[in-house]
Motif scaffolding. Sequence first.
Motif, PDB file in Angstrom:
ATOM      1  N   TYR A 100       0.839  -1.199   0.000  1.00  0.00           N
ATOM      2  CA  TYR A 100       0.000   0.000   0.000  1.00  0.00           C
ATOM      3  C   TYR A 100       0.872   1.247   0.000  1.00  0.00           C
ATOM      4  CZ  TYR A 100      -3.723  -3.192   1.141  1.00  0.00           C
ATOM      5  OH  TYR A 100      -4.621  -4.218   1.102  1.00  0.00           O
ATOM      6  N   LEU A 101       1.747   1.358  -0.948  1.00  0.00           N
ATOM      7  CA  LEU A 101       2.627   2.514  -1.017  1.00  0.00           C
ATOM      8  C   LEU A 101       2.390   3.228  -2.339  1.00  0.00           C
ATOM      9  CD1 LEU A 101       4.948   4.101   0.287  1.00  0.00           C
ATOM     10  CD2 LEU A 101       6.515   2.608  -0.926  1.00  0.00           C
ATOM     11  N   PHE A 102       2.014   4.480  -2.260  1.00  0.00           N
ATOM     12  CA  PHE A 102       1.809   5.310  -3.436  1.00  0.00           C
ATOM     13  C   PHE A 102       2.688   6.543  -3.300  1.00  0.00           C
ATOM     14  CE2 PHE A 102      -2.264   3.159  -2.906  1.00  0.00           C
ATOM     15  CZ  PHE A 102      -2.455   2.641  -4.166  1.00  0.00           C
ATOM     16  N   VAL A 103       3.614   6.714  -4.226  1.00  0.00           N
ATOM     17  CA  VAL A 103       4.478   7.886  -4.223  1.00  0.00           C
ATOM     18  C   VAL A 103       4.451   8.489  -5.619  1.00  0.00           C
ATOM     19  CG1 VAL A 103       6.826   8.733  -3.910  1.00  0.00           C
ATOM     20  CG2 VAL A 103       5.960   6.948  -2.416  1.00  0.00           C
ATOM     21  N   SER A 104       4.130   9.765  -5.683  1.00  0.00           N
ATOM     22  CA  SER A 104       4.153  10.487  -6.947  1.00  0.00           C
ATOM     23  C   SER A 104       5.425  11.311  -7.013  1.00  0.00           C
ATOM     24  CB  SER A 104       2.947  11.410  -7.065  1.00  0.00           C
ATOM     25  OG  SER A 104       1.765  10.667  -7.126  1.00  0.00           O
ATOM     26  N   PHE A 105       6.086  11.283  -8.154  1.00  0.00           N
ATOM     27  CA  PHE A 105       7.314  12.039  -8.356  1.00  0.00           C
ATOM     28  C   PHE A 105       6.996  13.252  -9.214  1.00  0.00           C
ATOM     29  CE2 PHE A 105      11.364  12.318 -10.992  1.00  0.00           C
ATOM     30  CZ  PHE A 105      11.978  13.177 -10.102  1.00  0.00           C
ATOM     31  N   PHE A 106       7.160  14.418  -8.637  1.00  0.00           N
ATOM     32  CA  PHE A 106       7.013  15.687  -9.338  1.00  0.00           C
ATOM     33  C   PHE A 106       8.393  16.289  -9.532  1.00  0.00           C
ATOM     34  CE2 PHE A 106       2.944  15.051  -7.292  1.00  0.00           C
ATOM     35  CZ  PHE A 106       2.040  15.453  -8.259  1.00  0.00           C
TER      36      PHE A 106
ATOM     37  N   LEU B  74      19.137   9.885 -12.931  1.00  0.00           N
ATOM     38  CA  LEU B  74      19.494  10.056 -11.527  1.00  0.00           C
ATOM     39  C   LEU B  74      18.316   9.863 -10.572  1.00  0.00           C
ATOM     40  CD1 LEU B  74      21.836  13.156 -11.771  1.00  0.00           C
ATOM     41  CD2 LEU B  74      22.486  10.787 -11.462  1.00  0.00           C
ATOM     42  N   TYR B  75      17.269  10.631 -10.779  1.00  0.00           N
ATOM     43  CA  TYR B  75      16.200  10.667  -9.786  1.00  0.00           C
ATOM     44  C   TYR B  75      15.302   9.435  -9.803  1.00  0.00           C
ATOM     45  CZ  TYR B  75      17.541  15.381  -8.534  1.00  0.00           C
ATOM     46  OH  TYR B  75      18.237  16.461  -8.074  1.00  0.00           O
ATOM     47  N   VAL B  76      14.835   9.041 -10.978  1.00  0.00           N
ATOM     48  CA  VAL B  76      13.948   7.868 -11.046  1.00  0.00           C
ATOM     49  C   VAL B  76      14.666   6.597 -10.567  1.00  0.00           C
ATOM     50  CG1 VAL B  76      12.628   6.385 -12.601  1.00  0.00           C
ATOM     51  CG2 VAL B  76      12.380   8.853 -12.744  1.00  0.00           C
ATOM     52  N   PRO B  77      15.911   6.317 -11.001  1.00  0.00           N
ATOM     53  CA  PRO B  77      16.586   5.125 -10.455  1.00  0.00           C
ATOM     54  C   PRO B  77      16.821   5.207  -8.942  1.00  0.00           C
ATOM     55  CG  PRO B  77      17.673   5.819 -12.461  1.00  0.00           C
ATOM     56  CD  PRO B  77      16.689   6.886 -12.119  1.00  0.00           C
ATOM     57  N   TYR B  78      17.084   6.408  -8.432  1.00  0.00           N
ATOM     58  CA  TYR B  78      17.272   6.552  -6.989  1.00  0.00           C
ATOM     59  C   TYR B  78      15.983   6.222  -6.227  1.00  0.00           C
ATOM     60  CZ  TYR B  78      17.974   8.671  -2.438  1.00  0.00           C
ATOM     61  OH  TYR B  78      18.038   8.886  -1.093  1.00  0.00           O
ATOM     62  N   ILE B  79      14.861   6.718  -6.738  1.00  0.00           N
ATOM     63  CA  ILE B  79      13.583   6.434  -6.079  1.00  0.00           C
ATOM     64  C   ILE B  79      13.255   4.948  -6.187  1.00  0.00           C
ATOM     65  CG2 ILE B  79      11.110   6.926  -6.093  1.00  0.00           C
ATOM     66  CD1 ILE B  79      11.806   9.700  -7.176  1.00  0.00           C
TER      67      ILE B  79
ATOM     68  N   VAL C 283      10.679  10.722  -0.196  1.00  0.00           N
ATOM     69  CA  VAL C 283      11.925  10.099  -0.643  1.00  0.00           C
ATOM     70  C   VAL C 283      12.884  11.182  -1.116  1.00  0.00           C
ATOM     71  CG1 VAL C 283      12.922   8.445  -2.255  1.00  0.00           C
ATOM     72  CG2 VAL C 283      10.669   8.030  -1.296  1.00  0.00           C
ATOM     73  N   ILE C 284      12.375  12.125  -1.884  1.00  0.00           N
ATOM     74  CA  ILE C 284      13.183  13.245  -2.368  1.00  0.00           C
ATOM     75  C   ILE C 284      12.500  14.533  -1.928  1.00  0.00           C
ATOM     76  CG2 ILE C 284      14.053  14.458  -4.383  1.00  0.00           C
ATOM     77  CD1 ILE C 284      14.283  11.860  -5.800  1.00  0.00           C
ATOM     78  N   PRO C 285      13.047  15.224  -0.931  1.00  0.00           N
ATOM     79  CA  PRO C 285      12.456  16.513  -0.538  1.00  0.00           C
ATOM     80  C   PRO C 285      12.799  17.600  -1.559  1.00  0.00           C
ATOM     81  CG  PRO C 285      14.284  15.934   0.896  1.00  0.00           C
ATOM     82  CD  PRO C 285      14.095  14.791  -0.035  1.00  0.00           C
ATOM     83  N   PHE C 286      12.210  18.755  -1.382  1.00  0.00           N
ATOM     84  CA  PHE C 286      12.381  19.851  -2.330  1.00  0.00           C
ATOM     85  C   PHE C 286      13.834  20.251  -2.502  1.00  0.00           C
ATOM     86  CE2 PHE C 286      12.724  24.419  -3.174  1.00  0.00           C
ATOM     87  CZ  PHE C 286      12.140  24.451  -4.435  1.00  0.00           C
ATOM     88  N   LEU C 287      14.590  20.252  -1.426  1.00  0.00           N
ATOM     89  CA  LEU C 287      15.984  20.693  -1.507  1.00  0.00           C
ATOM     90  C   LEU C 287      16.812  19.793  -2.423  1.00  0.00           C
ATOM     91  CD1 LEU C 287      17.923  22.814  -0.474  1.00  0.00           C
ATOM     92  CD2 LEU C 287      18.470  21.315   1.418  1.00  0.00           C
ATOM     93  N   TYR C 288      16.553  18.507  -2.430  1.00  0.00           N
ATOM     94  CA  TYR C 288      17.282  17.590  -3.299  1.00  0.00           C
ATOM     95  C   TYR C 288      16.799  17.653  -4.745  1.00  0.00           C
ATOM     96  CZ  TYR C 288      19.174  15.618   0.965  1.00  0.00           C
ATOM     97  OH  TYR C 288      19.797  15.449   2.162  1.00  0.00           O
ATOM     98  N   ALA C 289      15.580  18.091  -4.945  1.00  0.00           N
ATOM     99  CA  ALA C 289      15.041  18.231  -6.297  1.00  0.00           C
ATOM    100  C   ALA C 289      15.296  19.626  -6.869  1.00  0.00           C
ATOM    101  CB  ALA C 289      13.551  17.934  -6.295  1.00  0.00           C
TER     102      ALA C 289
END
Length: 162
Positions: free
Chosen positions: A36-42, A110-115, A56-62
Amino acid sequence: MIQRIQSIFLALAGICILLLFAFKIALFDNTVSGGYLFVSFFIYGTKSLLPDTKEVIPFLYALPLVLFAAASALLSFAAIFRYKSRPHQLKMIGSALLFTVLLVAGILLLYVPYIEKSLHIQANYLNSIGIFLPLVALVFLLGARWGIRRDEKLVRSADRLR
């Protein structure tokens, strides 16, 4: 002249990049495997649809993605008004292309493989329009570059005839 075809291409490229802030890039869900894990990547980070999970990725890292997108959109819109200086306009479009390529590379490499590695879930792009917007912006930027080069070629051929 704002009515030229490259101005329309530049405006559409800028709009595509700005729309990236509104649409999700990918959705990470493990409901298929019984979780039951839903994470949206913006572009500005991740948002979980469950209230008790951390980002997983806060604003500062994005922030690099946000800066690349903002620079690309800003250069696209600014190049529209530099129609009197075609070489400078070409340089601005080249910079916007570079920032857009860096944006796509950052997202996909970088970001999608990290998540995916952090959550142990594969990304789902089927319901996400945001993954396609930078690619469409690249096509529009290349179209604008083509239009400016065509105008430059026309001006040079007219100068030869004088």
